[in-house]
Design a protein around this motif. Structure first.
Motif, PDB file in Angstrom:
ATOM      1  N   THR A 155      84.948  34.174 -15.128  1.00 17.00           N
ATOM      2  CA  THR A 155      84.990  35.357 -15.990  1.00 17.00           C
ATOM      3  C   THR A 155      84.576  35.001 -17.410  1.00 17.00           C
ATOM      4  N   ALA A 156      84.084  36.012 -18.102  1.00 20.38           N
ATOM      5  CA  ALA A 156      83.655  35.825 -19.480  1.00 20.38           C
ATOM      6  C   ALA A 156      84.857  35.860 -20.413  1.00 20.38           C
ATOM      7  N   GLU A 157      84.862  34.965 -21.389  1.00 19.45           N
ATOM      8  CA  GLU A 157      85.965  34.894 -22.333  1.00 19.45           C
ATOM      9  C   GLU A 157      85.409  34.790 -23.757  1.00 19.45           C
ATOM     10  N   HIS A 158      86.234  35.190 -24.708  1.00 20.13           N
ATOM     11  CA  HIS A 158      85.948  35.039 -26.140  1.00 20.13           C
ATOM     12  C   HIS A 158      84.582  35.622 -26.511  1.00 20.13           C
ATOM     13  N   PRO A 159      84.346  36.899 -26.246  1.00 12.53           N
ATOM     14  CA  PRO A 159      83.048  37.489 -26.610  1.00 12.53           C
ATOM     15  C   PRO A 159      82.859  37.537 -28.125  1.00 12.53           C
ATOM     16  N   ARG A 160      81.626  37.378 -28.543  1.00  9.73           N
ATOM     17  CA  ARG A 160      81.277  37.519 -29.950  1.00  9.73           C
ATOM     18  C   ARG A 160      79.878  38.117 -30.037  1.00  9.73           C
ATOM     19  N   PHE A 161      79.563  38.699 -31.194  1.00 12.02           N
ATOM     20  CA  PHE A 161      78.321  39.434 -31.351  1.00 12.02           C
ATOM     21  C   PHE A 161      77.533  38.852 -32.521  1.00 12.02           C
ATOM     22  N   ILE A 162      76.347  38.328 -32.204  1.00  9.26           N
ATOM     23  CA  ILE A 162      75.514  37.611 -33.154  1.00  9.26           C
ATOM     24  C   ILE A 162      74.283  38.437 -33.494  1.00  9.26           C
ATOM     25  N   GLU A 163      74.031  38.630 -34.772  1.00  7.54           N
ATOM     26  CA  GLU A 163      72.826  39.333 -35.193  1.00  7.54           C
ATOM     27  C   GLU A 163      71.656  38.360 -35.256  1.00  7.54           C
ATOM     28  N   ARG A 164      70.499  38.798 -34.767  1.00 12.53           N
ATOM     29  CA  ARG A 164      69.298  37.975 -34.792  1.00 12.53           C
ATOM     30  C   ARG A 164      68.110  38.805 -35.285  1.00 12.53           C
ATOM     31  N   VAL A 165      67.208  38.162 -36.003  1.00  9.04           N
ATOM     32  CA  VAL A 165      65.919  38.784 -36.294  1.00  9.04           C
ATOM     33  C   VAL A 165      65.134  38.798 -34.989  1.00  9.04           C
ATOM     34  N   ILE A 166      64.452  39.891 -34.707  1.00  8.39           N
ATOM     35  CA  ILE A 166      63.809  40.052 -33.402  1.00  8.39           C
ATOM     36  C   ILE A 166      62.635  39.098 -33.223  1.00  8.39           C
ATOM     37  N   ALA A 167      62.404  38.697 -31.979  1.00 10.07           N
ATOM     38  CA  ALA A 167      61.234  37.899 -31.629  1.00 10.07           C
ATOM     39  C   ALA A 167      59.973  38.675 -31.974  1.00 10.07           C
ATOM     40  N   GLY A 168      58.970  37.973 -32.449  1.00 11.63           N
ATOM     41  CA  GLY A 168      57.723  38.611 -32.851  1.00 11.63           C
ATOM     42  C   GLY A 168      57.647  38.898 -34.337  1.00 11.63           C
ATOM     43  N   ALA A 169      58.786  38.866 -35.028  1.00 10.92           N
ATOM     44  CA  ALA A 169      58.792  39.135 -36.465  1.00 10.92           C
ATOM     45  C   ALA A 169      57.946  38.100 -37.199  1.00 10.92           C
ATOM     46  N   GLN A 170      57.323  38.535 -38.279  1.00 11.19           N
ATOM     47  CA  GLN A 170      56.446  37.663 -39.051  1.00 11.19           C
ATOM     48  C   GLN A 170      56.915  37.603 -40.498  1.00 11.19           C
ATOM     49  N   PHE A 171      56.822  36.394 -41.067  1.00 13.11           N
ATOM     50  CA  PHE A 171      57.252  36.159 -42.440  1.00 13.11           C
ATOM     51  C   PHE A 171      56.161  35.422 -43.201  1.00 13.11           C
ATOM     52  N   ASP A 172      56.016  35.753 -44.480  1.00 15.94           N
ATOM     53  CA  ASP A 172      55.046  35.077 -45.337  1.00 15.94           C
ATOM     54  C   ASP A 172      55.607  33.715 -45.756  1.00 15.94           C
ATOM     55  N   PHE A 173      54.842  32.669 -45.474  1.00 14.81           N
ATOM     56  CA  PHE A 173      55.280  31.296 -45.728  1.00 14.81           C
ATOM     57  C   PHE A 173      54.474  30.698 -46.876  1.00 14.81           C
ATOM     58  N   THR A 174      55.175  30.100 -47.850  1.00  8.08           N
ATOM     59  CA  THR A 174      54.521  29.446 -48.975  1.00  8.08           C
ATOM     60  C   THR A 174      55.321  28.220 -49.397  1.00  8.08           C
ATOM     61  N   LEU A 175      54.632  27.137 -49.650  1.00  2.00           N
ATOM     62  CA  LEU A 175      55.247  25.996 -50.328  1.00  2.00           C
ATOM     63  C   LEU A 175      54.217  25.384 -51.249  1.00  2.00           C
ATOM     64  N   THR A 176      54.687  24.683 -52.275  1.00  2.00           N
ATOM     65  CA  THR A 176      53.791  23.995 -53.191  1.00  2.00           C
ATOM     66  C   THR A 176      54.053  22.497 -53.114  1.00  2.00           C
ATOM     67  N   LEU A 177      52.986  21.732 -53.290  1.00  2.00           N
ATOM     68  CA  LEU A 177      53.036  20.275 -53.194  1.00  2.00           C
ATOM     69  C   LEU A 177      52.436  19.684 -54.463  1.00  2.00           C
ATOM     70  N   LYS A 178      53.271  19.054 -55.259  1.00  6.38           N
ATOM     71  CA  LYS A 178      52.792  18.359 -56.458  1.00  6.38           C
ATOM     72  C   LYS A 178      52.064  17.078 -56.043  1.00  6.38           C
TER      73      LYS A 178
END
Length: 238
Positions: A155-178
């Motif tokens: 049997t299932a025990e200790h249920p919990r609910f986790i929020e996730r950003v959906i698969a397929g989501a896209q984010f702008d990525f930036t880094l700088t390198l000295k």
């Protein structure tokens, strides 16, 4: 020591599975989730903190180069490099990410100079949100229920609910390198990004969360994809 260039690496992070980077919200809400994701305070949209990227990529590079044991599980720093001065991989990690200096390491601190990498928070890509979310009236996050299973009762025990950003989501990525004195640390940076693709970001990576891909990588506007694709994480020493 002279700063000769600041390079900018840009691209898109594409989620291959749901991503959970916790907001650290301990407030209990009726009908809410047990663990919400971090969201921008103005837009209310999820984002990827630069600190999460920095910490995970640094950790992966330290594991890749055998630096974790030398540091006793702590981030590899100047004091560890001082005891292992002939370790070029350790030196590159300190050059890129910096480290907590110690008074006994003043000479080494001056010799290595400032941390080269600066990570930016990754905001949700506007075009993706408009075309894939707003036009279809979708949500950018989902709530996933999890529980443990009693091995005897089944049997299932200790249920919990986790929020996730959906698969397929896209984010702008930036880094700088000295770049100091014309040095070349780019391949080590790309190695870190490639290791992240092979591993995961955020929580619950062993359960399939946080798988991602980098797309459209550029270096100062020039296509970086061929160089990135040529990185072989376990065949090179960068």
């Amino acid at each position: 020591m002279q700063l000769t260039q600041i390079q900018k690496i840009k691209g898109t992070i594409v989620l291959q599975s749901g991503l959970h980077i916790g907001a650290g919200d301990s407030e209990m809400r009726i009908g809410g989730t047990d663990s919400p994701v971090v969201k921008h305070p103005v837009t209310g949209q999820p984002y990827i903190p630069g600190s999460s990227l920095k910490g995970k990529i640094r950790s992966l590079l330290e594991w890749r180069h055998g630096l974790v044991l030398a540091a006793g599980g702590s981030p590899y720093s100047f004091k560890h490099l001082a005891d292992d001065a002939n370790n070029p991989a350790g030196r590159r990690v300190i050059q890129l990410f910096g480290g907590a200096p110690d008074k006994t390491d003043d000479k080494l601190v001056k010799e290595i100079g400032p941390a080269r990498l600066a990570f930016w928070d990754c905001q949700m890509n506007t075009d993706w949100k408009t075309n894939e979310v707003d036009s279809r009236h979708l949500l950018t996050t989902e709530v996933k229920s999890e529980n443990s299973i009693n091995r005897i009762a089944g049997t299932a025990e200790h249920p919990r609910f986790i929020e996730r950003v959906i698969a397929g989501a896209q984010f702008d990525f930036t880094l700088t390198l000295k770049v100091l004195d014309g040095e070349n640390l780019l391949d080590t940076v790309l190695l870190g990004l490639k290791l992240l693709e092979l591993d995961s970001l955020g929580g619950s990576g062993s359960r399939g969360y946080g798988k991602l891909k980098f797309a459209g990588l550029t270096l100062d506007g020039d296509d970086l994809t061929p160089r990135f694709n040529a990185i072989t994480p376990f065949e090179q020493t960068a």
